[in-house]
Design a protein around this motif. Structure first.
Motif, PDB file in Angstrom:
ATOM      1  N   THR A 127      11.728  14.981  -6.745  1.00  0.00           N
ATOM      2  CA  THR A 127      11.344  13.593  -6.511  1.00  0.00           C
ATOM      3  C   THR A 127      10.062  13.540  -5.697  1.00  0.00           C
ATOM      4  OG1 THR A 127      13.624  12.778  -6.548  1.00  0.00           O
ATOM      5  CG2 THR A 127      12.003  11.407  -5.416  1.00  0.00           C
ATOM      6  N   SER A 128       9.092  12.768  -6.156  1.00  0.00           N
ATOM      7  CA  SER A 128       7.871  12.539  -5.388  1.00  0.00           C
ATOM      8  C   SER A 128       7.906  11.138  -4.797  1.00  0.00           C
ATOM      9  CB  SER A 128       6.629  12.682  -6.281  1.00  0.00           C
ATOM     10  OG  SER A 128       6.385  14.039  -6.602  1.00  0.00           O
ATOM     11  N   ILE A 129       7.491  11.041  -3.532  1.00  0.00           N
ATOM     12  CA  ILE A 129       7.386   9.747  -2.866  1.00  0.00           C
ATOM     13  C   ILE A 129       5.910   9.508  -2.578  1.00  0.00           C
ATOM     14  CG2 ILE A 129       8.111   8.323  -0.918  1.00  0.00           C
ATOM     15  CD1 ILE A 129      10.532  10.119  -0.594  1.00  0.00           C
ATOM     16  N   ILE A 130       5.368   8.423  -3.139  1.00  0.00           N
ATOM     17  CA  ILE A 130       3.945   8.140  -2.993  1.00  0.00           C
ATOM     18  C   ILE A 130       3.735   6.769  -2.357  1.00  0.00           C
ATOM     19  CG2 ILE A 130       3.348   9.602  -4.960  1.00  0.00           C
ATOM     20  CD1 ILE A 130       2.927   7.077  -6.626  1.00  0.00           C
ATOM     21  N   GLY A 131       2.554   6.576  -1.794  1.00  0.00           N
ATOM     22  CA  GLY A 131       2.206   5.329  -1.144  1.00  0.00           C
ATOM     23  C   GLY A 131       1.053   5.576  -0.196  1.00  0.00           C
ATOM     24  N   HIS A 132       0.353   4.517   0.188  1.00  0.00           N
ATOM     25  CA  HIS A 132      -0.778   4.692   1.084  1.00  0.00           C
ATOM     26  C   HIS A 132      -0.293   5.046   2.487  1.00  0.00           C
ATOM     27  CE1 HIS A 132       0.091   0.870   3.035  1.00  0.00           C
ATOM     28  NE2 HIS A 132       0.165   0.298   1.850  1.00  0.00           N
ATOM     29  N   ASN A 133      -1.229   5.410   3.369  1.00  0.00           N
ATOM     30  CA  ASN A 133      -0.868   5.739   4.752  1.00  0.00           C
ATOM     31  C   ASN A 133      -0.156   4.554   5.398  1.00  0.00           C
ATOM     32  OD1 ASN A 133      -1.991   8.307   4.717  1.00  0.00           O
ATOM     33  ND2 ASN A 133      -3.989   7.610   5.434  1.00  0.00           N
ATOM     34  N   GLY A 134       0.946   4.841   6.093  1.00  0.00           N
ATOM     35  CA  GLY A 134       1.695   3.782   6.746  1.00  0.00           C
ATOM     36  C   GLY A 134       2.706   3.091   5.862  1.00  0.00           C
ATOM     37  N   SER A 135       2.916   3.623   4.663  1.00  0.00           N
ATOM     38  CA  SER A 135       3.859   2.978   3.737  1.00  0.00           C
ATOM     39  C   SER A 135       5.309   3.346   4.037  1.00  0.00           C
ATOM     40  CB  SER A 135       3.515   3.345   2.293  1.00  0.00           C
ATOM     41  OG  SER A 135       3.617   4.743   2.083  1.00  0.00           O
ATOM     42  N   GLY A 136       5.516   4.363   4.883  1.00  0.00           N
ATOM     43  CA  GLY A 136       6.879   4.732   5.264  1.00  0.00           C
ATOM     44  C   GLY A 136       7.360   6.053   4.710  1.00  0.00           C
ATOM     45  N   LYS A 137       6.493   6.812   4.036  1.00  0.00           N
ATOM     46  CA  LYS A 137       6.915   8.040   3.374  1.00  0.00           C
ATOM     47  C   LYS A 137       7.506   9.065   4.347  1.00  0.00           C
ATOM     48  CE  LYS A 137       2.915   9.108   1.632  1.00  0.00           C
ATOM     49  NZ  LYS A 137       2.098   8.088   2.363  1.00  0.00           N
ATOM     50  N   SER A 138       6.742   9.410   5.373  1.00  0.00           N
ATOM     51  CA  SER A 138       7.212  10.426   6.322  1.00  0.00           C
ATOM     52  C   SER A 138       8.372   9.917   7.167  1.00  0.00           C
ATOM     53  CB  SER A 138       6.055  10.874   7.228  1.00  0.00           C
ATOM     54  OG  SER A 138       5.086  11.599   6.464  1.00  0.00           O
ATOM     55  N   MET A 165       6.203   3.565  -2.547  1.00  0.00           N
ATOM     56  CA  MET A 165       6.419   2.813  -1.313  1.00  0.00           C
ATOM     57  C   MET A 165       5.195   1.980  -0.960  1.00  0.00           C
ATOM     58  SD  MET A 165       9.485   3.620  -0.223  1.00  0.00           S
ATOM     59  CE  MET A 165       9.341   2.944   1.438  1.00  0.00           C
ATOM     60  N   ASN A 166       5.440   0.834  -0.326  1.00  0.00           N
ATOM     61  CA  ASN A 166       4.355   0.008   0.192  1.00  0.00           C
ATOM     62  C   ASN A 166       4.877  -0.805   1.378  1.00  0.00           C
ATOM     63  OD1 ASN A 166       1.581  -1.077  -0.048  1.00  0.00           O
ATOM     64  ND2 ASN A 166       2.645  -3.011  -0.426  1.00  0.00           N
ATOM     65  N   ASP A 167       4.249  -0.605   2.536  1.00  0.00           N
ATOM     66  CA  ASP A 167       4.624  -1.341   3.749  1.00  0.00           C
ATOM     67  C   ASP A 167       6.132  -1.291   4.017  1.00  0.00           C
ATOM     68  OD1 ASP A 167       1.979  -1.982   4.130  1.00  0.00           O
ATOM     69  OD2 ASP A 167       2.133  -3.931   3.149  1.00  0.00           O
ATOM     70  N   GLY A 168       6.701  -0.077   3.862  1.00  0.00           N
ATOM     71  CA  GLY A 168       8.103   0.114   4.204  1.00  0.00           C
ATOM     72  C   GLY A 168       9.102  -0.278   3.138  1.00  0.00           C
ATOM     73  N   GLN A 169       8.618  -0.782   2.021  1.00  0.00           N
ATOM     74  CA  GLN A 169       9.526  -1.218   0.962  1.00  0.00           C
ATOM     75  C   GLN A 169       9.353  -0.362  -0.294  1.00  0.00           C
ATOM     76  OE1 GLN A 169       8.600  -5.445   0.528  1.00  0.00           O
ATOM     77  NE2 GLN A 169      10.339  -5.946   1.840  1.00  0.00           N
ATOM     78  N   LEU A 170      10.455  -0.151  -0.989  1.00  0.00           N
ATOM     79  CA  LEU A 170      10.427   0.558  -2.259  1.00  0.00           C
ATOM     80  C   LEU A 170      10.011  -0.434  -3.337  1.00  0.00           C
ATOM     81  CD1 LEU A 170      11.004   3.075  -3.960  1.00  0.00           C
ATOM     82  CD2 LEU A 170      13.389   2.358  -4.095  1.00  0.00           C
ATOM     83  N   ILE A 171       8.808  -0.253  -3.870  1.00  0.00           N
ATOM     84  CA  ILE A 171       8.263  -1.187  -4.840  1.00  0.00           C
ATOM     85  C   ILE A 171       8.826  -0.938  -6.236  1.00  0.00           C
ATOM     86  CG2 ILE A 171       6.149  -2.073  -5.904  1.00  0.00           C
ATOM     87  CD1 ILE A 171       6.547  -2.727  -2.919  1.00  0.00           C
ATOM     88  N   THR A 172       8.878   0.321  -6.606  1.00  0.00           N
ATOM     89  CA  THR A 172       9.436   0.679  -7.914  1.00  0.00           C
ATOM     90  C   THR A 172       9.788   2.156  -7.910  1.00  0.00           C
ATOM     91  OG1 THR A 172       9.065   0.614 -10.329  1.00  0.00           O
ATOM     92  CG2 THR A 172       7.195   1.246  -8.956  1.00  0.00           C
ATOM     93  N   GLY A 203      -3.446   0.412  -4.179  1.00  0.00           N
ATOM     94  CA  GLY A 203      -4.438   1.353  -3.689  1.00  0.00           C
ATOM     95  C   GLY A 203      -4.162   2.789  -4.065  1.00  0.00           C
ATOM     96  N   LEU A 204      -3.380   2.977  -5.128  1.00  0.00           N
ATOM     97  CA  LEU A 204      -3.030   4.324  -5.577  1.00  0.00           C
ATOM     98  C   LEU A 204      -3.782   4.677  -6.849  1.00  0.00           C
ATOM     99  CD1 LEU A 204       0.826   4.094  -5.006  1.00  0.00           C
ATOM    100  CD2 LEU A 204      -0.877   5.126  -3.497  1.00  0.00           C
ATOM    101  N   ASP A 205      -3.944   5.953  -7.069  1.00  0.00           N
ATOM    102  CA  ASP A 205      -4.647   6.440  -8.252  1.00  0.00           C
ATOM    103  C   ASP A 205      -3.661   6.654  -9.392  1.00  0.00           C
ATOM    104  OD1 ASP A 205      -6.717   7.251  -9.827  1.00  0.00           O
ATOM    105  OD2 ASP A 205      -7.324   8.937  -8.555  1.00  0.00           O
ATOM    106  N   VAL A 206      -4.193   7.008 -10.543  1.00  0.00           N
ATOM    107  CA  VAL A 206      -3.395   7.328 -11.724  1.00  0.00           C
ATOM    108  C   VAL A 206      -3.715   8.763 -12.121  1.00  0.00           C
ATOM    109  CG1 VAL A 206      -2.942   6.724 -14.132  1.00  0.00           C
ATOM    110  CG2 VAL A 206      -3.444   4.927 -12.470  1.00  0.00           C
TER     111      VAL A 206
END
Length: 282
Positions: free
Chosen positions: A36-47, A216-223, A241-244
């Motif tokens: 499983t990969s968890i992606i999101g910008h800095n501060g999105s809650g991943k770590s 992830m985005n701002d602490g929420q699971l978007i999809t 703000g994520l790449d493809v």
């Protein structure tokens, strides 16, 4: 029904003095043996998610919040048992080294767990060999390259035989060749030891190697969903703000140009194979 090794239900976490939660009512499952990969910008809650999984952080108190690892609910009584099930490889391996030599460092986790020396002398060389570092057994960790240091960090995790390996931006400081080598080693270990892998990453091409992606985005699971489902949502990812992945961009460009690429082509290798066959039929 698939065996879920991780179950997160209604979990929130707010750092002291913060005005908004770092994790906001999060729920998801991870299957045993999956990547499983968890992606999101800095501060999105991943770590923050990882620190909640191994009990370094405690969820905000709510009646519904629950973290379950391999059938065990995380609490004060079970936290040390659960930490034995989870091994984390961090971005900077220097932060994990404590031994004077590679062998000493790999043995450190076993010593902390009270593993008898008779077992350690078997486990340590086996773990070092598994990551291709036998020739460096007596080397000082500081003398190694970045990729070699990450191999040693992975060996230290493998020696304690966890069920879950977390890569917390573990390839961020490596060049593309080093990144591919480390990911290849982890994938081999995953298959050999039936491990579950969680990858926290900013590298979209690395995320594309996973079975499942959490956005992830701002602490929420978007999809969340399989890579083939997530990385076709180009508009959403760009809004966050994520790449493809490069493969997805190339495939989309070819389809736009009129190349009839079937939906079953879902990887770079499959695309190359399809284009070669297409060209040979002309």
């Amino acid at each position: 029904m698939a065996d879920q090794i991780i179950k997160i239900r209604n979990v929130s976490f707010t750092y002291p003095e913060a005005k908004t939660p770092a994790i906001d009512n999060l729920s998801f499952d991870i299957e045993h043996g999956s990547w499983t990969s968890i992606i999101g910008h800095n501060g999105s809650g991943k770590s923050t998610i990882i620190r909640l999984l191994n009990g370094l952080l405690v969820p905000d108190e709510t009646s519904k919040a629950k973290i379950e690892i391999d059938g065990t609910v995380l609490n004060d009584d079970t936290v040390w048992n659960i930490r034995d099930k989870i091994g984390v490889v961090f971005q900077n391996p220097d932060n994990q080294f404590v031994g004077a030599t590679v062998a000493d460092d790999v043995a450190f986790g076993l010593e902390n767990r009270g593993v008898p020396r008779s077992e350690m002398v078997k486990l340590v060389p086996a773990a070092i060999a598994a990551v291709g570092m036998t020739d460096y057994t007596n080397a000082e960790p500081a003398s190694l390259s970045g990729g070699q240091k990450q191999r040693v960090a992975i060996a230290g995790i493998l020696a304690i035989r966890p069920q879950i390996i977390v890569l917390d931006e573990a390839t961020a400081m490596l060049d593309p060749e080093g990144r591919d080598q480390i990911l290849g080693i982890v994938r081999e270990m995953k298959e050999e030891y039936d491990l579950t892998v969680i990858s926290i990453t900013h590298d979209i091409d690395e995320a594309n190697l996973a079975d499942q992606v959490l956005v992830m985005n701002d602490g929420q699971l978007i999809t969340q969903g399989r890579t083939t489902e997530i990385f076709t949502q180009t508009k959403l990812l760009k809004e966050l703000g994520l790449d493809v992945p490069f493969f997805t961009q190339v495939k989309a460009a070819l389809v736009t140009a009129g190349v009839p690429i079937p939906p079953i082509v879902n990887s770079e290798k499959e695309l190359i194979k399809f284009l070669c066959q297409l060209n040979s039929n002309r």
